[in-house]
Every structure is written in structure tokens, then in C-alpha cells.
Design an enzyme around this catalytic site. Sequence first.
Site, PDB file in Angstrom:
ATOM      1  N   CYS A 249       8.679  10.328  -6.339  1.00 18.40           N
ATOM      2  CA  CYS A 249       8.682   9.356  -5.461  1.00 18.40           C
ATOM      3  C   CYS A 249       9.835   8.437  -5.197  1.00 18.40           C
ATOM      4  O   CYS A 249       9.837   7.570  -4.720  1.00 18.40           O
ATOM      5  CB  CYS A 249       7.898   8.271  -6.446  1.00 18.40           C
ATOM      6  SG  CYS A 249       6.707   9.199  -7.311  1.00 18.40           S
TER       7      CYS A 249
ATOM      8  N   CYS B 260      -3.454   0.618  -8.674  1.00 19.04           N
ATOM      9  CA  CYS B 260      -2.687   1.805  -8.408  1.00 19.04           C
ATOM     10  C   CYS B 260      -2.446   1.713  -6.812  1.00 19.04           C
ATOM     11  O   CYS B 260      -3.091   0.874  -6.103  1.00 19.04           O
ATOM     12  CB  CYS B 260      -3.716   2.943  -8.503  1.00 19.04           C
ATOM     13  SG  CYS B 260      -4.298   3.049 -10.068  1.00 19.04           S
ATOM     14  N   SER B 261      -1.201   2.114  -6.621  1.00 21.15           N
ATOM     15  CA  SER B 261      -0.823   2.138  -5.101  1.00 21.15           C
ATOM     16  C   SER B 261      -1.742   3.277  -4.749  1.00 21.15           C
ATOM     17  O   SER B 261      -2.128   4.181  -5.062  1.00 21.15           O
ATOM     18  CB  SER B 261       0.738   2.354  -4.972  1.00 21.15           C
ATOM     19  OG  SER B 261       0.878   3.704  -5.873  1.00 21.15           O
TER      20      SER B 261
ATOM     21  N   ILE C 102      -2.986   6.193  -1.597  1.00 19.13           N
ATOM     22  CA  ILE C 102      -2.584   7.442  -0.821  1.00 19.13           C
ATOM     23  C   ILE C 102      -2.269   6.958   0.429  1.00 19.13           C
ATOM     24  O   ILE C 102      -3.206   6.301   1.322  1.00 19.13           O
ATOM     25  CB  ILE C 102      -3.444   8.594  -1.215  1.00 19.13           C
ATOM     26  CG1 ILE C 102      -3.646   8.902  -2.282  1.00 19.13           C
ATOM     27  CG2 ILE C 102      -3.347   9.815  -0.176  1.00 19.13           C
ATOM     28  CD1 ILE C 102      -4.984   9.743  -2.816  1.00 19.13           C
TER      29      ILE C 102
ATOM     30  N   LYS D 116       1.893  -1.019  -3.683  1.00 22.97           N
ATOM     31  CA  LYS D 116       0.424  -1.425  -3.921  1.00 22.97           C
ATOM     32  C   LYS D 116      -0.184  -1.765  -2.544  1.00 22.97           C
ATOM     33  O   LYS D 116      -1.408  -1.219  -2.284  1.00 22.97           O
ATOM     34  CB  LYS D 116       0.505  -2.770  -5.020  1.00 22.97           C
ATOM     35  CG  LYS D 116      -0.934  -3.097  -5.231  1.00 22.97           C
ATOM     36  CD  LYS D 116      -1.793  -2.227  -5.938  1.00 22.97           C
ATOM     37  CE  LYS D 116      -3.355  -2.490  -5.723  1.00 22.97           C
ATOM     38  NZ  LYS D 116      -3.934  -1.977  -4.808  1.00 22.97           N
TER      39      LYS D 116
ATOM     40  N   HIS E 290       2.072   3.548  -0.258  1.00 21.58           N
ATOM     41  CA  HIS E 290       3.214   4.506  -1.018  1.00 21.58           C
ATOM     42  C   HIS E 290       3.134   5.882  -0.218  1.00 21.58           C
ATOM     43  O   HIS E 290       2.619   6.719  -0.995  1.00 21.58           O
ATOM     44  CB  HIS E 290       2.903   4.509  -2.411  1.00 21.58           C
ATOM     45  CG  HIS E 290       3.930   4.952  -3.247  1.00 21.58           C
ATOM     46  ND1 HIS E 290       5.123   5.424  -2.993  1.00 21.58           N
ATOM     47  CD2 HIS E 290       3.360   5.738  -4.357  1.00 21.58           C
ATOM     48  CE1 HIS E 290       5.628   5.863  -3.832  1.00 21.58           C
ATOM     49  NE2 HIS E 290       4.859   6.245  -4.927  1.00 21.58           N
TER      50      HIS E 290
END
Lengths: 134, 390
Positions: free
Chosen positions: B88, B211-212, B214, B333, B337
Site C-alpha cells: 500500500c 475499513c477503506s 476497494i 477511508k 484506496h
Amino acid sequence: MAVPRLWRHIPTRYNLIGTECQTCGGLYFPPRTTCPTCRRDGRIIERKFKGTGEVVTYTTIYSASAAFHRQTPYVLAIVKLDEGPLLTGQIVCDPDEAKIGMKVRPVFRKLGEDGPSGIIYYGTKFAPLTEASQ
Amino acid sequence: MRDVAIIGIGCTNFGEMWERSFRDLFFEAGLNALEDAGAKGEDVDALYVGNMSAGKFIDQEHIGALIADYAGLAGSLHVPSTRVEAACASGGLALREGVLAVASGLHDVVIAAGVEKMTDVETGVTIDALASAADREWEGFMGATFPGLYAMIARLHMHRYGTTREQLAMVAVKNHHNATMNSKAQYEREITIEDVMNSPLIADPLRVYDCSPITDGAAAVVLAPVELARKLNNTPIYVRASAQASDTITLHDRRDITTLDATVYAAQRAYKMADISPKDIDVAEVHDCFTIAEICAIEDLGFVQKGNGGPATEEGMTALDGDIPINPSGGLKACGHPVGATGIKQAVEIVQQLRGEAGGRQVSGAKIGLAHNVGGTGGTAVVHVLSVNR
Ligand SMILES: [Zn+2]
């Protein structure tokens, strides 16, 4: 996944074989070929760990990759072995039962599978250490 | 070493873009950055591209050449193009490679970019690809997922420092609020603490809204030595520091599970290089792949003391009008991402903030900004300090 990748780690995964550096006394699991403290001055030998230890932190996994999907929900933890090294592994217990500081012992279990008709691989998980199991 | 400036920025919309390919995304970001810089393809001396996992996401490797080709820089100009990978943190690292290439004097005009196309595969494949940012043999094979590892950081942080479940949710609420003012963001909508608390569990205590997402997207910046930047007659933003640090790839081998030492060291090196302290930072884009990650980041970057990240968030310190506004873009977020693109998008956002071009999410009077990009659970961290003044 190719068979050698799993087969190669059988002693380590089944029996918790790691390494010890005779120069500084450092203990490592999984095994390391070089001591991160002494580097080229380190003298590395095999070292078996008992597998008993304590839960440092944990989670319950509800969403997993294909290899673990059928096991959800399952408890995953970082365990500090009695000898010192920390490792990541599953705890065979109810999600509500898991606690930071909980004592655990090793158990031999199926870890994951490479699809419905693929390789099943085994290794060490952990279970709560009760009076009866001591 | 020469001083380096960012002279152009470009960024695609972030989101699930089924109609757009990897090549389309990269091309748009790169072209926008060149146009913003007032430069042409012939001016470009080198390309550095952050990309985590095209091999898994689109079944394509050799990304450097592919991108140079489709940007029109390969067939006749033969511009060198290098793919950079650090999970990342691939984007942040591509920026650093570009900065080093210009600073060294080897190249003058360099494009540093990042791209990720994540929605061409099923979610299970994506989860598994992201898990490869952790140690496959000793985390992944044991059943660890990427959210699962951050969940274990969160659990211990809550246990040790009294960080609350609500404080984690407040990170997501704030970042979604910021994203409502960012037309490129994946989620331009407000959420509430209740929305977070009632969303499905992914890895206890983390839920879907911790969670960030997809995301598909790309971002690019154009770098040049300061003298050339001034000749090109725009508003150069100076790269005051570019720093990087490594740590153990496994979470369980860290000195402290609730601290990302890679962030601590990268930040210390960056502050030293820029000759500033954390107090001098006016705005920061930090790596909030999960809500707990932003709380750890503001601690490890030195904005608050270790353990105070939760209360600082609750007190509004990290809001747009707070002492240290964090993630005005909406962060990973809510802006989204696309892993390889994130580190570059962070720099794009900071440049916009320092130019005073960030619209409704503008941090007033921002002069010095910081971008913080993490690979995996903290095996790599990259910190850049950007500034209006040299
Ligand atoms: Zn040693």
C-alpha cells in the site's frame, strides 16, 4: 499452491521448530538463518518450542479469503510463547471466550485448504489451557 | 543534492469504475499532471509508477513499459519507466524514487505516479491479494487477513489506552465528512457513528465502515529541480523532506504491536531533513486504511502522545478546523484506496492545500503539509514534507 511450499515447512508448522542464536541467546520462531541482533557473528541452532503461551491480542475473523472462508468466524491471535517469541495463530475457542492474557496450549489441526478439491494443509493452532489440560 | 519541486498534479475520480481500464486510469492522471505543469511528453526524462499487484488484479506485470507505451513515451521517446512496489506504500515510494532521481541530478522532469485497478476480480481474490502485504507464510497461512491484523492492533490499543469503539468510529465519520467536499472521492456522503457501529463485523472490533474500500484510481505528480520549476512559471510546491523506514513484515515481531516504528523513524528522519517539528505541520494526509490506523498514525507522527489518538479525535483536533487537520481529502477511508495510487493522491491533496485550491475542504493558511503512506501493517512507511516555501 505447489506442494513443496507446504511440505518444506512441515517440521516448523507441526512441531514448532524455530531457532536459537548461541551467541546472544535470542530465540526465533519461525526459524531464521541469520540472527537479526548478531548478524554474521550469530551461531544458529534448531530450537523446539513447547507451544504454551499467552494471548497478547486477538480478533474474530468474519470475512476471510477463500482458503479460510469455510472456517469463519474464527479467532485469530498473537501468542507470546513461554520461551519469549511471538507468533500469529488461531485459537480453537468460542469468540466470547477469547481474552487478552488467556493461557493457551498447542493443538494439531487443519489450517486451510486450497479450494474444495485442493491441498489441505495442517499445522499448529492453540486452545485455552484449562486446569484439566495441564 | 538539488532541491526538488512538484510542478504539476493529476488525479482521476476514485471509485468502482467498471467502464475504465488500468491504462485509461493511468493515462488520465498522467496527462492532467503534465498539463497542470505546462510540460509536454518530450520534456519527460523518467517515469516511476507505484503499483501493488497488477499481477493479481489484472493479470499483468511489466507495468513500467506498459504505462510508458500507453502514455506515448515509449515507442519514439524511449523514456525509462520503473514500477515501484511496497504494497500500500507503492505510491509514496514511487514519489520518493522520483524525488531522488531529480535531486541527484540524473533527471530533470520526472513523473511519479500510482495506479491500481482493483475491481476486475472477485472480492475474495482482492482480499487475498491485499493479504499478500503481510507475511504469507507466518500470518496469511495461519488465517490472518489484512483487516484481522489491524483489528489486533485496535484490540490492544483499546485494552492498553482505553481507546473506545466510538472514537474509532469518529475517524470514519470525520473522513466521510471531508469527502463530501471532494468531487473525486469514492464516497461523497456523510455517515454517523451509529452507521459505523451497526455495520457488519469484518474482524472484531473492526466493522465494514472502519475499513477503506476497494477502489480503482490513479494519480500523478510532475517533479522538477527548483530552478527549472520557476522557469516553467507556475506555483511550485517544494519537497522539503522525503524519508522512508522499514520494520519487520510480521505484526507479531514488532517492538510494540500498537506502534508503527516504521512511521516513527520515517517521520523523525523527515522532520530532521526539513528542519521542523511536528508542531510546524499545518495539514496532513495519513494512511487510514482502517480507522485504528489513523489513530496510530497521529500518535506515531508525533502530533499527539502515544495513547491519546482516540481522545484527540473525539475532541475534534483532527477535524478541518482543528489544531492539526488530518485527511482533508477524505483519506483512504472515504476518498478511496486504490493501493498503488494512494501515496501519490496524498501528495496531490497536500499540493492542492498548499496552493489554496482545495475549495470547501481548504485548511486555511496551510503552508507546510505532510503525506504519510504505509505498506502492509507497517513493514514500510514513507513520509514526505511539502511546503509553500523553499
Ligand atoms: Zn544473536
